[in-house]
Scaffold this motif. Structure first.
Motif, mmCIF file in Angstrom:
data_model
loop_
_atom_site.group_PDB
_atom_site.id
_atom_site.type_symbol
_atom_site.label_atom_id
_atom_site.label_comp_id
_atom_site.label_asym_id
_atom_site.label_seq_id
_atom_site.Cartn_x
_atom_site.Cartn_y
_atom_site.Cartn_z
ATOM 1 N N GLY A 15 0.814 -1.211 0.000
ATOM 2 C CA GLY A 15 0.000 0.000 0.000
ATOM 3 C C GLY A 15 0.849 1.263 0.000
ATOM 4 N N ILE A 16 1.939 1.240 0.768
ATOM 5 C CA ILE A 16 2.851 2.389 0.801
ATOM 6 C C ILE A 16 3.504 2.594 -0.562
ATOM 7 C CG2 ILE A 16 5.001 3.267 1.793
ATOM 8 C CD1 ILE A 16 4.202 1.820 4.398
ATOM 9 N N VAL A 17 3.937 1.501 -1.195
ATOM 10 C CA VAL A 17 4.559 1.594 -2.519
ATOM 11 C C VAL A 17 3.561 2.158 -3.532
ATOM 12 C CG1 VAL A 17 5.537 0.261 -4.433
ATOM 13 C CG2 VAL A 17 6.211 -0.258 -2.078
ATOM 14 N N LEU A 21 3.909 5.682 -5.702
ATOM 15 C CA LEU A 21 3.922 5.724 -7.155
ATOM 16 C C LEU A 21 2.819 6.597 -7.736
ATOM 17 C CD1 LEU A 21 4.657 1.961 -7.932
ATOM 18 C CD2 LEU A 21 6.264 3.887 -8.035
ATOM 19 N N THR A 22 1.718 6.744 -7.011
ATOM 20 C CA THR A 22 0.556 7.434 -7.572
ATOM 21 C C THR A 22 0.288 8.817 -6.994
ATOM 22 O OG1 THR A 22 -0.929 6.348 -5.986
ATOM 23 C CG2 THR A 22 -0.571 5.239 -8.101
ATOM 24 N N ALA A 31 12.773 10.184 -1.346
ATOM 25 C CA ALA A 31 12.997 10.139 0.098
ATOM 26 C C ALA A 31 12.273 8.957 0.722
ATOM 27 C CB ALA A 31 12.527 11.445 0.739
ATOM 28 N N MET A 32 11.067 8.679 0.239
ATOM 29 C CA MET A 32 10.288 7.554 0.759
ATOM 30 C C MET A 32 10.941 6.220 0.402
ATOM 31 S SD MET A 32 7.497 8.250 2.545
ATOM 32 C CE MET A 32 6.370 6.881 2.227
ATOM 33 N N ILE A 33 11.579 6.149 -0.756
ATOM 34 C CA ILE A 33 12.311 4.925 -1.121
ATOM 35 C C ILE A 33 13.409 4.664 -0.097
ATOM 36 C CG2 ILE A 33 13.914 3.924 -2.797
ATOM 37 C CD1 ILE A 33 12.263 5.310 -4.992
ATOM 38 N N GLY A 34 14.148 5.718 0.254
ATOM 39 C CA GLY A 34 15.191 5.579 1.262
ATOM 40 C C GLY A 34 14.634 5.126 2.591
ATOM 41 N N LEU A 35 13.488 5.684 2.985
ATOM 42 C CA LEU A 35 12.867 5.307 4.255
ATOM 43 C C LEU A 35 12.404 3.860 4.236
ATOM 44 C CD1 LEU A 35 11.792 5.939 7.044
ATOM 45 C CD2 LEU A 35 9.764 6.971 5.985
#
Length: 264
Positions: A15-17, A21-22, A31-35
């Motif tokens: 759900g976070i991914v 993406l959307t 930044a969220m990818i790093g987190l």
């Protein structure tokens, strides 16, 4: 039930991914990818760290000579090693973080995570070394010196000091502003998921009742070797990727000093 944690954690992560993406712009998404990388990596760390009150406690009772200076103590007393080492070393880590931060030398979050992983993995490797020195006690049980497990707890504690405040700081720095609270919950969900996996790992060290003490020691050795290898491997990967990850999140990484900010 604990079994529900596996699909539950997977669905929340998916759900976070999907949200990333959307709903997010490229900079916030990076930044969220790093987190996410830090949060998911923390699952392995806490899985290993949480062996303390489970398999490591049983290991200490069955295969460690719990004696210092001629004074015997119950295996459970070793659970005080982590809070003791935290009390001693956390202020030193905070002072070091402040010193490095003021000079612009403080490592980024990914380097700290990588070092934490290597430390907790090395802790298990120390036990593997100790197991090679095991000798029978008066009852015939194979035991190692308490020094090995104390060194292991020392490395686990310093690893925790590197990782825990860094993770909490990363959530506030790297999360999209709209879902900071949700991502803080996800960080703690990851640690809860690690508890479930930790229980399964502890079960893997068990041998049938009445089995030879050598079989029990071999089971611990095999599992701890795998755990140590996995943690050190992930730590090395994070260190190698840290320049790229740092570049990916450089617009948020410098907002505050991780360890120093938590202590102050």
């Amino acid at each position: 039930t604990s079994a529900a944690m596996y699909p539950g954690f997977g669905l929340v992560t998916a759900g976070i991914v999907s949200y990333m993406l959307t709903k997010l712009d490229a900079e916030t998404r990076n930044a969220m990818i790093g987190l996410l990388i830090l949060s998911i990596s923390s699952v392995l760390f806490w899985t290993l760290f949480d062996q303390g009150p489970t398999s490591l406690n049983l290991f200490a009772g069955a295969h460690v000579t719990n004696e210092i200076g001629g004074q015997d103590f119950p295996a459970a007393a070793l659970q005080s090693a982590n809070p003791y080492f935290t009390t001693v070393f956390a202020p030193l880590a905070a002072a070091l973080g402040t010193f490095l931060g003021k000079r612009g030398w403080e490592p980024n979050s990914y380097v700290k995570f990588g070092l934490a992983m290597i430390q907790i993995g090395a802790g298990f490797f120390i036990l593997n070394v100790g197991i090679q020195t095991a000798a029978p006690d008066a009852a015939g049980a194979l035991r190692i010196s308490v020094v090995f497990i104390l060194l292991m707890y020392l490395l686990h504690t310093t690893g925790e000091i590197f990782l825990s405040p860094v993770g909490l700081s990363a959530v506030t720095k790297m999360s999209a502003k709209q879902i900071v609270g949700f991502m803080m919950g996800y960080w703690f969900l990851a640690s809860s998921f690690a508890n479930v996996i930790a229980a399964q790992v502890a079960k893997a060290t068990q041998v049938p009742e009445g089995a030879a003490t050598a079989d029990s020691l071999a089971a611990y050795n095999a599992v701890y070797l795998q755990l140590g290898g996995a943690a050190v491997g992930l730590g090395v990967v994070l260190l190698v990727l840290s320049p790229w990850l740092r570049k990916l999140t450089q617009h948020v990484e410098g907002r505050s000093s991780d360890i120093a900010a938590q202590v102050e």
